[in-house]
Design a protein around this motif. Structure first.
Motif, mmCIF file in Angstrom:
data_model
loop_
_atom_site.group_PDB
_atom_site.id
_atom_site.type_symbol
_atom_site.label_atom_id
_atom_site.label_comp_id
_atom_site.label_asym_id
_atom_site.label_seq_id
_atom_site.Cartn_x
_atom_site.Cartn_y
_atom_site.Cartn_z
ATOM 1 N N LYS A 39 0.848 -1.181 0.000
ATOM 2 C CA LYS A 39 0.000 0.000 0.000
ATOM 3 C C LYS A 39 0.893 1.243 0.000
ATOM 4 O O LYS A 39 2.033 1.192 0.454
ATOM 5 N N GLY A 40 0.368 2.327 -0.559
ATOM 6 C CA GLY A 40 1.136 3.566 -0.575
ATOM 7 C C GLY A 40 2.012 3.666 -1.803
ATOM 8 O O GLY A 40 1.521 3.627 -2.929
ATOM 9 N N ILE A 41 3.314 3.762 -1.582
ATOM 10 C CA ILE A 41 4.272 3.942 -2.678
ATOM 11 C C ILE A 41 5.314 2.832 -2.633
ATOM 12 O O ILE A 41 5.834 2.492 -1.572
ATOM 13 N N VAL A 42 5.615 2.254 -3.797
ATOM 14 C CA VAL A 42 6.704 1.288 -3.953
ATOM 15 C C VAL A 42 7.694 1.891 -4.934
ATOM 16 O O VAL A 42 7.309 2.291 -6.038
ATOM 17 N N PRO A 43 8.974 1.991 -4.569
ATOM 18 C CA PRO A 43 9.941 2.646 -5.452
ATOM 19 C C PRO A 43 10.278 1.816 -6.685
ATOM 20 O O PRO A 43 10.355 0.579 -6.618
ATOM 21 N N PHE A 44 10.461 2.506 -7.795
ATOM 22 C CA PHE A 44 10.919 1.845 -9.026
ATOM 23 C C PHE A 44 12.422 1.596 -8.874
ATOM 24 O O PHE A 44 13.193 2.525 -8.663
ATOM 25 N N PRO A 45 12.873 0.349 -9.000
ATOM 26 C CA PRO A 45 14.299 0.049 -8.775
ATOM 27 C C PRO A 45 15.194 0.603 -9.885
ATOM 28 O O PRO A 45 14.851 0.528 -11.066
ATOM 29 N N LYS A 46 16.342 1.121 -9.486
ATOM 30 C CA LYS A 46 17.283 1.704 -10.439
ATOM 31 C C LYS A 46 18.014 0.649 -11.269
ATOM 32 O O LYS A 46 18.660 0.989 -12.267
ATOM 33 N N ILE A 47 17.891 -0.615 -10.878
ATOM 34 C CA ILE A 47 18.667 -1.676 -11.531
ATOM 35 C C ILE A 47 18.057 -2.149 -12.843
ATOM 36 O O ILE A 47 18.657 -2.970 -13.542
ATOM 37 N N THR A 48 16.864 -1.658 -13.193
ATOM 38 C CA THR A 48 16.175 -2.218 -14.361
ATOM 39 C C THR A 48 15.499 -1.139 -15.188
ATOM 40 O O THR A 48 15.126 -0.083 -14.683
ATOM 41 N N HIS A 49 15.332 -1.456 -16.470
ATOM 42 C CA HIS A 49 14.529 -0.642 -17.376
ATOM 43 C C HIS A 49 13.280 -1.407 -17.818
ATOM 44 O O HIS A 49 12.528 -0.914 -18.658
ATOM 45 N N ASP A 50 13.095 -2.606 -17.249
ATOM 46 C CA ASP A 50 11.977 -3.463 -17.666
ATOM 47 C C ASP A 50 11.423 -4.176 -16.444
ATOM 48 O O ASP A 50 11.597 -5.384 -16.268
ATOM 49 N N LEU A 51 10.730 -3.420 -15.587
ATOM 50 C CA LEU A 51 10.162 -3.960 -14.362
ATOM 51 C C LEU A 51 8.803 -4.589 -14.662
ATOM 52 O O LEU A 51 7.935 -3.955 -15.263
ATOM 53 N N HIS A 52 8.605 -5.838 -14.239
ATOM 54 C CA HIS A 52 7.361 -6.547 -14.467
ATOM 55 C C HIS A 52 6.660 -6.860 -13.144
ATOM 56 O O HIS A 52 7.301 -7.072 -12.115
ATOM 57 N N PHE A 53 5.328 -6.890 -13.197
ATOM 58 C CA PHE A 53 4.511 -7.297 -12.051
ATOM 59 C C PHE A 53 4.084 -8.742 -12.242
ATOM 60 O O PHE A 53 3.811 -9.191 -13.362
ATOM 61 N N GLU A 54 4.009 -9.475 -11.132
ATOM 62 C CA GLU A 54 3.490 -10.842 -11.119
ATOM 63 C C GLU A 54 2.689 -10.998 -9.837
ATOM 64 O O GLU A 54 3.258 -11.112 -8.751
ATOM 65 N N CYS A 55 1.378 -11.004 -9.932
ATOM 66 C CA CYS A 55 0.514 -11.108 -8.754
ATOM 67 C C CYS A 55 0.377 -12.575 -8.345
ATOM 68 O O CYS A 55 0.181 -13.451 -9.197
ATOM 69 N N GLU A 56 0.453 -12.828 -7.038
ATOM 70 C CA GLU A 56 0.452 -14.207 -6.558
ATOM 71 C C GLU A 56 -0.307 -14.351 -5.247
ATOM 72 O O GLU A 56 -0.340 -13.430 -4.422
ATOM 73 N N LEU A 57 -0.869 -15.531 -5.032
ATOM 74 C CA LEU A 57 -1.346 -15.910 -3.715
ATOM 75 C C LEU A 57 -0.142 -16.149 -2.804
ATOM 76 O O LEU A 57 0.842 -16.776 -3.222
ATOM 77 N N VAL A 58 -0.229 -15.641 -1.580
ATOM 78 C CA VAL A 58 0.867 -15.795 -0.623
ATOM 79 C C VAL A 58 0.317 -16.445 0.649
ATOM 80 O O VAL A 58 -0.715 -16.007 1.182
ATOM 81 N N PHE A 59 0.993 -17.465 1.115
ATOM 82 C CA PHE A 59 0.599 -18.173 2.331
ATOM 83 C C PHE A 59 1.647 -17.933 3.416
ATOM 84 O O PHE A 59 2.843 -18.066 3.162
ATOM 85 N N ARG A 60 1.178 -17.573 4.610
ATOM 86 C CA ARG A 60 2.085 -17.300 5.731
ATOM 87 C C ARG A 60 2.082 -18.474 6.707
ATOM 88 O O ARG A 60 1.026 -18.989 7.079
ATOM 89 N N MET A 61 3.274 -18.867 7.108
ATOM 90 C CA MET A 61 3.408 -19.973 8.054
ATOM 91 C C MET A 61 3.225 -19.466 9.486
ATOM 92 O O MET A 61 3.870 -18.506 9.904
ATOM 93 N N GLY A 62 2.362 -20.134 10.222
ATOM 94 C CA GLY A 62 2.194 -19.833 11.639
ATOM 95 C C GLY A 62 2.997 -20.769 12.509
ATOM 96 O O GLY A 62 3.245 -20.494 13.678
ATOM 97 N N LYS A 63 3.405 -21.900 11.918
ATOM 98 C CA LYS A 63 4.206 -22.898 12.623
ATOM 99 C C LYS A 63 5.378 -23.312 11.739
ATOM 100 O O LYS A 63 5.325 -23.192 10.519
#
Length: 203
Positions: A39-63
């Protein structure tokens, strides 16, 4: 805290990048410094001229757990959310051409904007999870967990043969087709089963 990611876990995504469909899970890691709020602002990395998004389901471990079975795997998880696997596609292509690891193209700082997590009890059927990703108000990805090549319990079990899960670890489960380029100023939003979880601008 580990961010363990799965590559090429949707057939159509493998095809759109001209990659072979894997016979076993493709695993890579992101650094802890990759993690940031989605949320908010995510910086564009200086290391690339071709930044891609990949949306994914993320699961968090509780144990934690090591060498767990598929039947035991769901018991490790305490939350489900969404993440954007930001990828320096130009750098990744260079590394792949040299048969080198993708680490620099995947594990850079702020490269894993991750949402808050929803209670696992709210999602009893992990094979029936819908999620969408929009760029500047246009739907670019429409994913469904039933389309995964490798299920979440299988992935948790498979990874645990090699690495020990710890509480707080994150599993990025792969992205469906529709990935694409991001530019400074782009607005990224994503929702899981109608829950708006991601909302940031790239700057």
């Amino acid at each position: 805290m580990q961010i363990i990611c799965v590559g090429r876990n949707y057939v159509e995504h493998a095809k759109e990048l001209a990659n072979p469909v894997p016979a076993s899970p493709v695993i890579f890691l992101k650094s802890e410094s990759s993690l940031c709020a989605a949320k908010g602002i995510v910086p564009f990395p200086k290391i690339t001229h071709d930044l891609h998004f990949e949306c994914e389901l993320v699961f968090r471990m509780g144990k934690g757990g090591f060498d767990v079975s598929e039947a035991e795997a769901p018991g490790l998880v305490d939350g489900i959310g969404l993440g954007i696997d930001l990828t320096a596609r130009d750098l990744q292509s260079e590394l792949k051409a040299k048969s080198l690891p993708w680490t620099l193209a995947k594990a850079f700082a702020h490269g894993a904007p991750t949402s808050d997590f929803l209670p696992i009890a709210d999602f009893p059927d992990w094979a029936d999870l819908n999620f969408t990703c929009e760029i500047n108000g246009q739907t670019r990805q429409n994913g469904h967990s039933a389309d995964m090549i490798f299920s979440v319990p299988y992935l948790i079990s498979f990874i645990s043969r090699y690495m020990r899960w710890q509480p707080g670890d994150l599993l990025y489960t792969g992205t469906p087709a529709g990935v694409g380029q991001l530019q400074p100023g782009d607005h990224v939003t994503a929702a899981l089963a109608g829950h708006a979880l991601i909302d940031f601008h790239v700057e």
